[in-house]
Design an enzyme around this catalytic site. Structure first.
Site, mmCIF file in Angstrom:
data_model
loop_
_atom_site.group_PDB
_atom_site.id
_atom_site.type_symbol
_atom_site.label_atom_id
_atom_site.label_comp_id
_atom_site.label_asym_id
_atom_site.label_seq_id
_atom_site.Cartn_x
_atom_site.Cartn_y
_atom_site.Cartn_z
ATOM 1 N N ARG A 137 41.454 35.259 51.783
ATOM 2 C CA ARG A 137 40.199 35.284 50.991
ATOM 3 C C ARG A 137 39.011 34.709 51.776
ATOM 4 O O ARG A 137 38.098 34.136 51.182
ATOM 5 C CB ARG A 137 40.357 34.503 49.680
ATOM 6 C CG ARG A 137 41.328 35.076 48.708
ATOM 7 C CD ARG A 137 40.920 36.457 48.188
ATOM 8 N NE ARG A 137 41.980 36.970 47.363
ATOM 9 C CZ ARG A 137 43.048 37.620 47.853
ATOM 10 N NH1 ARG A 137 43.160 37.869 49.153
ATOM 11 N NH2 ARG A 137 43.991 38.049 47.051
ATOM 12 N N SER A 183 39.955 36.452 39.121
ATOM 13 C CA SER A 183 40.476 35.090 39.323
ATOM 14 C C SER A 183 39.298 34.139 39.484
ATOM 15 O O SER A 183 38.491 34.313 40.395
ATOM 16 C CB SER A 183 41.311 35.023 40.598
ATOM 17 O OG SER A 183 42.361 35.934 40.505
ATOM 18 N N GLU A 225 36.498 30.559 42.845
ATOM 19 C CA GLU A 225 36.520 31.687 43.793
ATOM 20 C C GLU A 225 35.191 32.451 43.851
ATOM 21 O O GLU A 225 34.674 32.695 44.937
ATOM 22 C CB GLU A 225 37.669 32.655 43.469
ATOM 23 C CG GLU A 225 37.825 33.668 44.581
ATOM 24 C CD GLU A 225 38.626 34.895 44.193
ATOM 25 O OE1 GLU A 225 39.846 34.851 44.334
ATOM 26 O OE2 GLU A 225 38.033 35.895 43.772
HETATM 27 C C1 FAD Z 1 38.855 41.927 36.714
HETATM 28 C C2 FAD Z 1 38.676 41.562 38.163
HETATM 29 C C3 FAD Z 1 39.758 41.640 39.034
HETATM 30 C C4 FAD Z 1 39.628 41.307 40.388
HETATM 31 N N1 FAD Z 1 40.723 41.393 41.201
HETATM 32 C C5 FAD Z 1 40.615 41.056 42.508
HETATM 33 C C6 FAD Z 1 41.760 41.148 43.375
HETATM 34 O O1 FAD Z 1 42.850 41.553 42.967
HETATM 35 N N2 FAD Z 1 41.613 40.775 44.669
HETATM 36 C C7 FAD Z 1 40.422 40.334 45.161
HETATM 37 O O2 FAD Z 1 40.363 40.023 46.352
HETATM 38 N N3 FAD Z 1 39.318 40.255 44.362
HETATM 39 C C8 FAD Z 1 39.390 40.602 43.062
HETATM 40 N N4 FAD Z 1 38.290 40.500 42.240
HETATM 41 C C9 FAD Z 1 37.006 40.028 42.807
HETATM 42 C C10 FAD Z 1 36.039 41.164 43.208
HETATM 43 O O3 FAD Z 1 36.406 42.364 42.616
HETATM 44 C C11 FAD Z 1 35.978 41.338 44.731
HETATM 45 O O4 FAD Z 1 35.599 40.126 45.350
HETATM 46 C C12 FAD Z 1 34.996 42.454 45.135
HETATM 47 O O5 FAD Z 1 35.091 42.678 46.520
HETATM 48 C C13 FAD Z 1 33.547 42.103 44.775
HETATM 49 O O6 FAD Z 1 32.778 43.264 44.987
HETATM 50 P P1 FAD Z 1 31.311 43.388 44.424
HETATM 51 O O7 FAD Z 1 30.713 44.605 45.016
HETATM 52 O O8 FAD Z 1 31.315 43.300 42.951
HETATM 53 O O9 FAD Z 1 30.628 42.105 45.098
HETATM 54 P P2 FAD Z 1 29.554 41.110 44.469
HETATM 55 O O10 FAD Z 1 30.181 40.324 43.366
HETATM 56 O O11 FAD Z 1 28.304 41.827 44.153
HETATM 57 O O12 FAD Z 1 29.328 40.142 45.723
HETATM 58 C C14 FAD Z 1 30.363 39.288 46.171
HETATM 59 C C15 FAD Z 1 29.891 38.577 47.458
HETATM 60 O O13 FAD Z 1 29.757 39.525 48.508
HETATM 61 C C16 FAD Z 1 28.423 39.527 49.010
HETATM 62 N N5 FAD Z 1 28.110 40.925 49.306
HETATM 63 C C17 FAD Z 1 28.201 41.989 48.467
HETATM 64 N N6 FAD Z 1 27.883 43.134 49.103
HETATM 65 C C18 FAD Z 1 27.591 42.780 50.366
HETATM 66 C C19 FAD Z 1 27.158 43.519 51.516
HETATM 67 N N7 FAD Z 1 26.984 44.849 51.502
HETATM 68 N N8 FAD Z 1 26.897 42.823 52.667
HETATM 69 C C20 FAD Z 1 27.063 41.478 52.716
HETATM 70 N N9 FAD Z 1 27.462 40.738 51.671
HETATM 71 C C21 FAD Z 1 27.719 41.372 50.506
HETATM 72 C C22 FAD Z 1 27.562 38.930 47.918
HETATM 73 O O14 FAD Z 1 26.388 38.321 48.446
HETATM 74 C C23 FAD Z 1 28.515 37.918 47.322
HETATM 75 O O15 FAD Z 1 28.502 36.740 48.092
HETATM 76 C C24 FAD Z 1 38.375 40.856 40.885
HETATM 77 C C25 FAD Z 1 37.267 40.788 40.020
HETATM 78 C C26 FAD Z 1 37.408 41.135 38.666
HETATM 79 C C27 FAD Z 1 36.219 41.067 37.762
#
Ligand code: FAD
Length: 340
Positions: free
Chosen positions: A165, A239, A335
């Site tokens: 992570r 999480s 997280e």
């Molecule tokens: C129901 C649920 C289940 C999940 N299950 C998992 C799982 O099984 N495993 C897991 O690892 N995660 C899980 N997650 C967490 C999440 O889905 C991941 O971390 C995902 O990658 C976040 O993507 P996002 O586009 O929504 O990012 P955001 O929430 O919009 O951003 C997350 C971070 O990434 C940065 N960021 C976003 N895009 C970019 C970019 N293009 N360049 C640089 N930085 C950037 C943001 O600044 C922020 O710091 C879960 C979340 C939920 C709600």
């Protein structure tokens, strides 16, 4: 490029909390990043990068800067041989739609990460993972805008310094790079056991003996639906806590009282303890604290049932962290990232 003002951030994060962003804009083209970065810099305006908002918490004070929502598209085959296919994917693509597309192409490497919400560009940030796979296994390089040197760069897998992570994007170089695309090398071989314990258990119990990218994807989607709330229905960030890491002496101490504690030997003298288990033992599972529900099917997930502010979440979070510290003498950490 249309720039919006005073936008409630809660409409764009799956936890649905927090104040307003002074400015917000969608980025569809890579070249717009350099332009907007220069403009913001000239006006001393901080920039925050957002994908799908599924791993982000907004504070009540909102964000006094500009939030860039990355929507850059793209899905391009770069190389193909007997064993593998290499694909470059735009940072704004939806993660699960890409997983589906690669599974439809009978490619392996990300099928066990089916149904993780969010965008492609965020996947390397915390080295997303599930059911024994992580993005670091298949990512060979990525393209990004380096806000420090003000240039577009190509970073190799090694440059990203991935671990559990973690990557340079959420540690050493947090906020420095705006990821615009990633390149994955996926295998043409069918998935082979051993699979992650709970996945194998599901496959055995359901008499699934033919392992294809599709059967693994279907199984993962079923397992996830049974223990993770859908953010479209229940506001949550997946999480909410990272798994706890304990030293041997800490673990021995806990084992005196809880001999059945599940642990994972990390091989470096440290042990991973499932934080969901700790929270459950502490009696929080299913409880409602300040409008925040500790999800009854998975204590690692906090659901925003009726909280109206970040402050409500913080009270609930701190109450859980404190009790875990008091009972187990172990520190647990949040997280999701915070917009600041
Ligand atoms: C129901 C649920 C289940 C999940 N299950 C998992 C799982 O099984 N495993 C897991 O690892 N995660 C899980 N997650 C967490 C999440 O889905 C991941 O971390 C995902 O990658 C976040 O993507 P996002 O586009 O929504 O990012 P955001 O929430 O919009 O951003 C997350 C971070 O990434 C940065 N960021 C976003 N895009 C970019 C970019 N293009 N360049 C640089 N930085 C950037 C943001 O600044 C922020 O710091 C879960 C979340 C939920 C709600």
């Amino acid at each position: 490029m249309e720039i919006h003002t005073n936008i409630p951030i809660k409409n764009f994060t799956t936890m649905r909390l927090g104040g307003k962003a002074r400015f917000m804009t969608d980025i569809f083209k890579t070249e717009d990043i350099a332009k907007i970065f220069q403009n913001a810099k000239a006006q001393n305006l901080p920039i925050f990068i957002m994908g799908g908002g599924s791993n982000l918490i907004a504070r009540d004070e909102g964000y006094n800067g500009i939030i860039l929502k990355i929507k850059i598209p793209g899905f391009e085959k770069m190389a193909d041989d007997i064993n593998s296919t290499t694909i470059k994917i735009g940072a704004g693509e939806d993660w699960d739609s890409v997983v589906k597309r690669t599974v439809d192409m009978s490619l392996s490497g990300i099928e066990a990460m089916s149904a993780i919400p969010g965008t492609i560009g965020a996947a390397p940030v915390q080295n997303i993972g599930a059911y024994g796979q992580e993005i670091a296994d298949t990512l060979i390089s990525l393209e990004a805008y380096d806000t420090e040197n003000e240039e577009f760069v190509n970073l190799t897998h090694e440059d990203c310094n991935f671990s559990y992570r973690k990557s340079i994007f959420n540690s050493l170089d947090k906020g420095r790079y705006i990821i615009t695309s990633i390149t994955l090398k996926l295998s043409k071989n069918q998935p082979t056991p051993p699979f992650y314990d709970s996945l194998q258990k599901y496959l055995d119990e359901n008499n699934i003996k033919i392992y294809t990218q599709q059967t693994i994807r279907d199984a993962v989607i079923k397992i996830r639906a049974s223990k993770l709330p859908d953010p479209k229905i229940m506001a949550n960030s997946g999480s909410f806590f990272k798994n706890a890491i304990a030293e041997k002496w800490q673990l021995d101490e806990i084992k005196n009282k809880y001999p059945d504690i599940p642990t994972y030997d990390m091989g470096d003298g440290k042990f991973k303890i499932p934080t969901g288990w700790l929270i459950e033992q502490a009696g929080f599972k299913g409880q409602l604290i300040n409008g925040i529900r500790v999800y009854d099917k998975n204590a690692l997930v906090l659901v925003n049932e009726s909280a109206t502010s970040y402050n409500d979440l913080e009270i609930a979070k701190n109450q859980i962290i404190r009790k875990i510290r008091d009972i187990f003498r172990v520190e647990i950490e949040q997280e999701p990232n915070e917009i600041q």
